[in-house]
Design an enzyme around this catalytic site. Structure first.
Site, PDB file in Angstrom:
ATOM      1  N   HIS A  17       9.254   0.718  -2.163  1.00 26.53           N
ATOM      2  CA  HIS A  17       8.583   1.249  -3.352  1.00 26.53           C
ATOM      3  C   HIS A  17       7.312   0.462  -3.668  1.00 26.53           C
ATOM      4  O   HIS A  17       7.000   0.193  -4.824  1.00 26.53           O
ATOM      5  CB  HIS A  17       9.542   1.320  -4.547  1.00 26.53           C
ATOM      6  CG  HIS A  17      10.563   2.410  -4.351  1.00 26.53           C
ATOM      7  ND1 HIS A  17      10.289   3.726  -4.630  1.00 26.53           N
ATOM      8  CD2 HIS A  17      11.816   2.383  -3.828  1.00 26.53           C
ATOM      9  CE1 HIS A  17      11.357   4.462  -4.321  1.00 26.53           C
ATOM     10  NE2 HIS A  17      12.287   3.676  -3.820  1.00 26.53           N
ATOM     11  N   GLY A 100      19.163  13.137   7.117  1.00 23.40           N
ATOM     12  CA  GLY A 100      19.386  12.984   5.675  1.00 23.40           C
ATOM     13  C   GLY A 100      20.024  11.667   5.297  1.00 23.40           C
ATOM     14  O   GLY A 100      20.626  11.539   4.235  1.00 23.40           O
ATOM     15  N   LEU A 103      16.779   7.411   7.243  1.00 21.36           N
ATOM     16  CA  LEU A 103      16.166   6.728   8.386  1.00 21.36           C
ATOM     17  C   LEU A 103      14.966   7.528   8.919  1.00 21.36           C
ATOM     18  O   LEU A 103      14.575   7.408  10.069  1.00 21.36           O
ATOM     19  CB  LEU A 103      17.195   6.489   9.494  1.00 21.36           C
ATOM     20  CG  LEU A 103      18.359   5.567   9.104  1.00 21.36           C
ATOM     21  CD1 LEU A 103      19.353   5.426  10.243  1.00 21.36           C
ATOM     22  CD2 LEU A 103      17.851   4.185   8.688  1.00 21.36           C
ATOM     23  N   GLU A 134       4.343  16.174   4.633  1.00 21.31           N
ATOM     24  CA  GLU A 134       5.623  15.863   3.977  1.00 21.31           C
ATOM     25  C   GLU A 134       5.540  16.146   2.476  1.00 21.31           C
ATOM     26  O   GLU A 134       6.429  16.753   1.892  1.00 21.31           O
ATOM     27  CB  GLU A 134       5.964  14.389   4.232  1.00 21.31           C
ATOM     28  CG  GLU A 134       6.887  13.707   3.234  1.00 21.31           C
ATOM     29  CD  GLU A 134       8.354  14.066   3.387  1.00 21.31           C
ATOM     30  OE1 GLU A 134       8.684  14.720   4.393  1.00 21.31           O
ATOM     31  OE2 GLU A 134       9.143  13.706   2.506  1.00 21.31           O
ATOM     32  N   ASP A 146       6.544   5.528   6.181  1.00 21.21           N
ATOM     33  CA  ASP A 146       7.429   6.040   7.226  1.00 21.21           C
ATOM     34  C   ASP A 146       6.632   6.632   8.388  1.00 21.21           C
ATOM     35  O   ASP A 146       6.896   6.343   9.557  1.00 21.21           O
ATOM     36  CB  ASP A 146       8.383   7.082   6.629  1.00 21.21           C
ATOM     37  CG  ASP A 146       9.156   6.508   5.458  1.00 21.21           C
ATOM     38  OD1 ASP A 146       9.460   5.306   5.494  1.00 21.21           O
ATOM     39  OD2 ASP A 146       9.428   7.248   4.509  1.00 21.21           O
TER      40      ASP A 146
HETATM   41  C1  GLA Z   1      10.707   6.785   1.152  1.00 21.33           C
HETATM   42  C2  GLA Z   1       9.246   7.223   1.199  1.00 21.33           C
HETATM   43  C3  GLA Z   1       8.327   6.062   1.546  1.00 21.33           C
HETATM   44  C4  GLA Z   1       8.589   4.851   0.660  1.00 21.33           C
HETATM   45  C5  GLA Z   1      10.078   4.545   0.578  1.00 21.33           C
HETATM   46  C6  GLA Z   1      10.378   3.439  -0.408  1.00 21.33           C
HETATM   47  O1  GLA Z   1      11.150   6.383   2.418  1.00 21.33           O
HETATM   48  O2  GLA Z   1       9.078   8.246   2.164  1.00 21.33           O
HETATM   49  O3  GLA Z   1       6.988   6.476   1.458  1.00 21.33           O
HETATM   50  O4  GLA Z   1       8.043   5.037  -0.617  1.00 21.33           O
HETATM   51  O5  GLA Z   1      10.839   5.698   0.236  1.00 21.33           O
HETATM   52  O6  GLA Z   1       9.850   2.240   0.038  1.00 21.33           O
END
Ligand code: GLA
Length: 331
Positions: A17, A100, A103, A134, A146
Site C-alpha cells: 500500500h 484469486g 499472487l 487492470e 504487480d
Molecule cells: C494490490 C495492488 C497493488 C498494490 C498492492 C498493495 O496487489 O494491485 O498495486 O497496491 O495491492 O501493496
C-alpha cells in the site's frame, strides 16, 4: 505467427500500500506462470482456458471492458481496449498461479495477453499499459507494483521498485533464505476497502503533500485520526523497504524478519487491510522456530501470507523462487 508467452505471478516481501502514492516496494516475480499459446491473425481475440468453462471472444475495438462476458473476459478486454492491437489472436491460456489468491493471477494474465497481442514498447510501457487495463477492467484504482514486477523480474533477486520514479533495482536474495507463501482466503479487491485507502491517502496528501517524500513527523501532525494512521503507515513502510534492502545486502536475516513483522503490524493496526484469519496465520508462522518473519502480502482483505525462513523449516505452503519477468517466444 505462433506465439508462446510466459508471465510469472508475484509475491511482495515488504512495501504494501505504498505504490499508488509513488512509494517503495520490494516484491519478486515467482516460479508460477500463466502461459498463452496460440497464433496471431484475424480480427477477433479468442481464448480458451483450462480454468474457465466459457471462452473469450472479443472484437479488436472495445469501449467498456468492465461489462463483457464471461467474467474473465474483462481482463482480456481491458488490454485490448488499451493496446488497440492491429490483428487478433486465437489461443489457449493455462496457469499454475492460484487464481484469486492475491499472487497476481489476473495481472499475469493481462501482461501475457498484451505480449500475445504483440505489445512492442519497453518494460515500463508494458507495466503502465497493463495497469491502465487492470484499472479499467476491475474499476479498482490499483497501483503499478504487480505489473512492473511481472514485467521486470530478475532471477534470484527481489526488486526494489520506486513507484514514483519507476526505477527497478534488483536486490540479490541470499541463498540461505527461503520464501514461503501460504494461502489464507480467496479475495477480490473489487468491493473491498482498497479504493477507500487510495482516497484516504489522497486526502492525507492534500494536507501534508506527497506521502512519497513526507516525514513521520508530518504524518503525526495530521488531526484526523484515520488519515493520520494511513499516512503513518505509508511513510514508515517506505522507510522499512529501504532498511529491508540494506538488511538483505548485509545478510542480516534477523533484522529483515523484524522489519517484515513490523510491516504486518502496521498493515493490521494503522492501515486495516489484514483480517483475523491472516493475523492468526502470521502469528503461527512467527511463533515457528526458523521463521525470521511473516506478514500478509499484497492488497489484503484475504489472499496470502508470506514467510521468510531458514531453508526447510515449513511443511505447509509454497516455497517460491525469484524468477525472470515475462517473456514471449515467436516462431
Ligand atoms: C494490490 C495492488 C497493488 C498494490 C498492492 C498493495 O496487489 O494491485 O498495486 O497496491 O495491492 O501493496
Amino acid at each position: 505467427m505462433n506465439v508462446h508467452v510466459f508471465a510469472p505471478g508475484r509475491v511482495n516481501l515488504i512495501g504494501d500500500h505504498t505504490d499508488y502514492t509513488g512509494g517503495l516496494v520490494m516484491p519478486m516475480a515467482i516460479d508460477r506462470y500463466t502461459e498463452i499459446k496460440g497464433t496471431r491473425g484475424g480480427d477477433r481475440v479468442r481464448l480458451t482456458s483450462f480454468d474457465e468453462p466459457e471462452p473469450v471472444d472479443l472484437p479488436l475495438e472495445i469501449d467498456d471492458p468492465q461489462h463483457v462476458e464471461p467474467a474473465w473476459a474483462k481482463y482480456v478486454a481491458g488490454v485490448v481496449a488499451e493496446l488497440h492491437p492491429r490483428e487478433g489472436f486465437t489461443g489457449h491460456v493455462s496457469t499454475d498461479i492460484p487464481i484469486g489468491a492475491g499472487l497476481s493471477s489476473s495481472h499475469a494474465l493481462q501482461v501475457a495477453v498484451a505480449m500475445a497481442l504483440g505489445h512492442r514498447g519497453g518494460i515500463i510501457d508494458l507495466a503502465q499499459l497493463t495497469q491502465r487495463a487492470e484499472n479499467r477492467s476491475s474499476g479498482v484504482p490499483t497501483g503499478i507494483m504487480d505489473q512492473l514486477t511481472i514485467a521486470a523480474g530478475v532471477q534470484g533477486h527481489a526488486l526494489m521498485i520506486d513507484c514514483g520514479a519507476l526505477t527497478v533495482q534488483p536486490v540479490p536474495m541470499p541463498d540461505d533464505l527461503e520464501v514461503v507463501v501460504q494461502f489464507v482466503a480467496h479475495r477480490t479487491l473489487v468491493g473491498s476497502a482498497y479504493a477507500d485507502r487510495v482516497a484516504e491517502c489522497a486526502a492525507a496528501e492534500a494536507l501534508i503533500g506527497p506521502l512519497r517524500t513526507a516525514t513521520q513527523e508530518q504524518a503525526r501532525a495530521i488531526d484526523d485520526p484515520v488519515l493520520r494512521m494511513r499516512a503513518l503507515h505509508v511513510t514508515a513502510e517506505n522507510q522499512r523497504v529501504r532498511e529491508f534492502a540494506a538488511a538483505l545486502a548485509a545478510g542480516d536475516l534477523v533484522e529483515a524478519g523484524r522489519l517484515v513483522k513490523d510491516g504486518h503490524e502496521s498493515l493490521r493496526l494503522l492501515y486495516a487491510t489484514s483480517t483475523p484469519v491472516m493475523d492468526e496465520a502470521v502469528a503461527a508462522l512467527n511463533a515457528t522456530p526458523g521463521v525470521y518473519g511473516a506478514r500478509m502480502t499484497g492488497g489484503g482483505f484475504g489472499g496470502c501470507v508470506v514467510a521468510l525462513t531458514e531453508p526447510g523449516v515449513l511443511t505447509q505452503g509454497w516455497v517460491v523462487q525469484a524468477v525472470d519477468g515475462a517473456r514471449v517466444v515467436e516462431s
